[in-house]
Motif scaffolding. Structure first.
Motif, PDB file in Angstrom:
ATOM      1  N   ARG A  13      -7.615  -7.302  17.908  1.00 46.80           N
ATOM      2  CA  ARG A  13      -7.610  -6.135  17.027  1.00 46.80           C
ATOM      3  C   ARG A  13      -6.187  -5.802  16.591  1.00 46.80           C
ATOM      4  NH1 ARG A  13     -11.649  -6.377  14.689  1.00 46.80           N
ATOM      5  NH2 ARG A  13     -11.739  -4.189  14.127  1.00 46.80           N
ATOM      6  N   TRP A  14      -5.205  -6.078  17.443  1.00 47.14           N
ATOM      7  CA  TRP A  14      -3.805  -5.861  17.094  1.00 47.14           C
ATOM      8  C   TRP A  14      -3.441  -6.702  15.868  1.00 47.14           C
ATOM      9  CZ3 TRP A  14       0.194  -2.872  17.256  1.00 47.14           C
ATOM     10  CH2 TRP A  14       1.492  -3.365  17.111  1.00 47.14           C
ATOM     11  N   GLU A  15      -3.913  -7.935  15.839  1.00 49.27           N
ATOM     12  CA  GLU A  15      -3.634  -8.804  14.708  1.00 49.27           C
ATOM     13  C   GLU A  15      -4.195  -8.216  13.412  1.00 49.27           C
ATOM     14  OE1 GLU A  15      -5.184 -12.623  15.665  1.00 49.27           O
ATOM     15  OE2 GLU A  15      -3.940 -12.865  17.458  1.00 49.27           O
ATOM     16  N   THR A  16      -5.329  -7.527  13.532  1.00 54.59           N
ATOM     17  CA  THR A  16      -5.971  -6.938  12.354  1.00 54.59           C
ATOM     18  C   THR A  16      -5.302  -5.639  11.929  1.00 54.59           C
ATOM     19  OG1 THR A  16      -8.094  -7.907  12.984  1.00 54.59           O
ATOM     20  CG2 THR A  16      -8.159  -6.048  11.441  1.00 54.59           C
ATOM     21  N   TYR A  17      -4.883  -4.846  12.904  1.00 57.60           N
ATOM     22  CA  TYR A  17      -4.441  -3.476  12.620  1.00 57.60           C
ATOM     23  C   TYR A  17      -2.934  -3.297  12.490  1.00 57.60           C
ATOM     24  CZ  TYR A  17      -8.954  -1.147  13.035  1.00 57.60           C
ATOM     25  OH  TYR A  17     -10.229  -0.708  12.809  1.00 57.60           O
ATOM     26  N   GLU A  18      -2.152  -4.218  13.030  1.00 57.03           N
ATOM     27  CA  GLU A  18      -0.705  -3.984  13.038  1.00 57.03           C
ATOM     28  C   GLU A  18      -0.167  -3.736  11.633  1.00 57.03           C
ATOM     29  OE1 GLU A  18       3.545  -5.974  14.426  1.00 57.03           O
ATOM     30  OE2 GLU A  18       1.735  -7.227  14.370  1.00 57.03           O
ATOM     31  N   GLY A  19      -0.480  -4.618  10.700  1.00 54.14           N
ATOM     32  CA  GLY A  19       0.029  -4.461   9.343  1.00 54.14           C
ATOM     33  C   GLY A  19      -0.426  -3.178   8.669  1.00 54.14           C
ATOM     34  N   PRO A  20      -1.738  -2.896   8.646  1.00 46.38           N
ATOM     35  CA  PRO A  20      -2.204  -1.662   8.019  1.00 46.38           C
ATOM     36  C   PRO A  20      -1.647  -0.388   8.662  1.00 46.38           C
ATOM     37  CG  PRO A  20      -4.012  -3.199   8.222  1.00 46.38           C
ATOM     38  CD  PRO A  20      -2.861  -3.802   8.969  1.00 46.38           C
ATOM     39  N   LEU A  21      -1.510  -0.391   9.985  1.00 50.45           N
ATOM     40  CA  LEU A  21      -0.955   0.796  10.647  1.00 50.45           C
ATOM     41  C   LEU A  21       0.508   0.994  10.263  1.00 50.45           C
ATOM     42  CD1 LEU A  21      -2.532   0.618  14.217  1.00 50.45           C
ATOM     43  CD2 LEU A  21      -2.762   2.514  12.603  1.00 50.45           C
ATOM     44  N   ARG A  22       1.290  -0.081  10.265  1.00 50.46           N
ATOM     45  CA  ARG A  22       2.700   0.045   9.880  1.00 50.46           C
ATOM     46  C   ARG A  22       2.815   0.509   8.431  1.00 50.46           C
ATOM     47  NH1 ARG A  22       5.840  -1.687  13.878  1.00 50.46           N
ATOM     48  NH2 ARG A  22       5.100  -3.343  15.282  1.00 50.46           N
ATOM     49  N   ALA A  23       1.968  -0.022   7.565  1.00 51.72           N
ATOM     50  CA  ALA A  23       2.009   0.386   6.156  1.00 51.72           C
ATOM     51  C   ALA A  23       1.661   1.860   6.001  1.00 51.72           C
ATOM     52  CB  ALA A  23       1.046  -0.481   5.341  1.00 51.72           C
TER      53      ALA A  23
END
Length: 310
Positions: A13-23
């Motif tokens: 889930r980290w792989e999925t969410y890291e980018g969107p959360l940082r954005a």
């Protein structure tokens, strides 16, 4: 000041969410340290999935809130170590997905698509289905998901009845509540959709007694929670024709065991928990909005009522 945000969910889930959360954090102008590894005493917010290894919240003495990535909170709401606010996920993307799935299956039953399309005997049989305004649809559970589905069905012309434990108002929907309201709502439901949370008060809400209240030949659609249905009672009602069909997306045990009777029953459609899925981009925006609110001293949104269980 940097805000420390712990991502407490499985690695995939980290792989999925890291980018969107940082954005989303950048778009909100929040200086944040986002990681799966932060010392507990330094964590300000916990972005959480209930199947995370984190089950003891005691060490997180500085944390202001737990921000759930799931719509369901039944696996965390009873955690006695959780003393800080818990927000459930109300994701616009998930809601839209649920509306489309529910609307599609309501129309499938309403129009008799299984009967009309699944022909193997080469028989030409003309059948005129009723109009939506002639069909009663009941939604059990008029929270964010149930209300959105109800409004979509109202827009198509269906006579929609909504039921919840407490009084609610949804435009165009006849909203009922309480035990008497439940009986009335079930009696109107030629098609009944289950979107209640999983709580001790809702377990087995669909049982032998409540199934008998429904119109003979009614249909059941369950994209909500598996424990809402007494499986044995539903199978018996299907076998005797009280219920004409059921589409089930959620189950007490998932994946559904291969020897479960639902798989082979001719009146049951099984779908693999696909009715609605949290979308990383829109869910991240919801999570970050709560972080922004926490830092600004504003009330959190989508807070869970621990007493009600959702």
């Amino acid at each position: 000041m940097t805000v420390n945000v712990l991502f407490a969910a499985r690695a995939e889930r980290w792989e999925t969410y890291e980018g969107p959360l940082r954005a989303a954090l950048d778009a909100a102008g929040i200086d944040a340290h986002l990681s799966m590894e932060i010392a507990p005493e330094e964590v300000d917010y916990i972005v959480y999935a209930p199947n995370s290894e984190l089950q003891d919240f005691t060490p997180y003495t500085r944390a202001k809130a737990v921000l759930n990535l799931w719509a369901g909170v039944e696996k965390i709401v009873g955690n006695e170590t959780l003393k800080i606010p818990l927000a459930r996920m109300v994701d616009p993307g998930l809601t839209r997905g649920m509306v489309e799935w529910v609307t599609g299956h309501v129309l499938r039953y309403h129009l008799g698509m299984d009967t009309d399309i699944c022909r193997t005997d080469a028989r030409w049989e003309v059948r005129t289905p009723p109009l939506a305004m002639e069909r009663g649809v009941t939604i059990l559970g008029t929270g964010a998901l149930g209300s959105a589905c109800a409004e979509s069905l109202v827009a198509l012309g269906f006579r929609v009845t909504g039921w919840s434990r407490r009084p609610k108002q949804v435009p165009g929907v006849d909203c009922l509540h309480g035990e008497d309201g439940l009986r009335d709502a079930l009696a109107r439901g030629e098609i009944t959709v289950l979107l209640l949370p999983d709580t001790p008060a809702t377990e087995n809400v669909i049982n032998a007694g409540t199934l008998a209240l429904m119109p003979k030949g009614a249909f059941i659609i369950n994209p909500g929670r598996g424990p809402l249905i007494d499986d044995a009672a539903l199978l018996a009602a299907l076998d005797r024709g009280q219920i004409a069909g059921a589409t089930l997306d959620v189950f007490r045990v998932e994946p559904l065991p291969q020897d479960h009777p639902f798989w082979a029953h001719p009146k049951v459609t099984v779908t693999p928990h696909i009715a609605a899925e949290t979308r990383a981009v829109t869910a991240s925006q919801v999570v970050v909005e709560n972080i922004r609110r926490g830092e600004a001293g504003e009330p959190f949104i989508n807070l869970v009522d621990r007493n009600a269980g959702y």
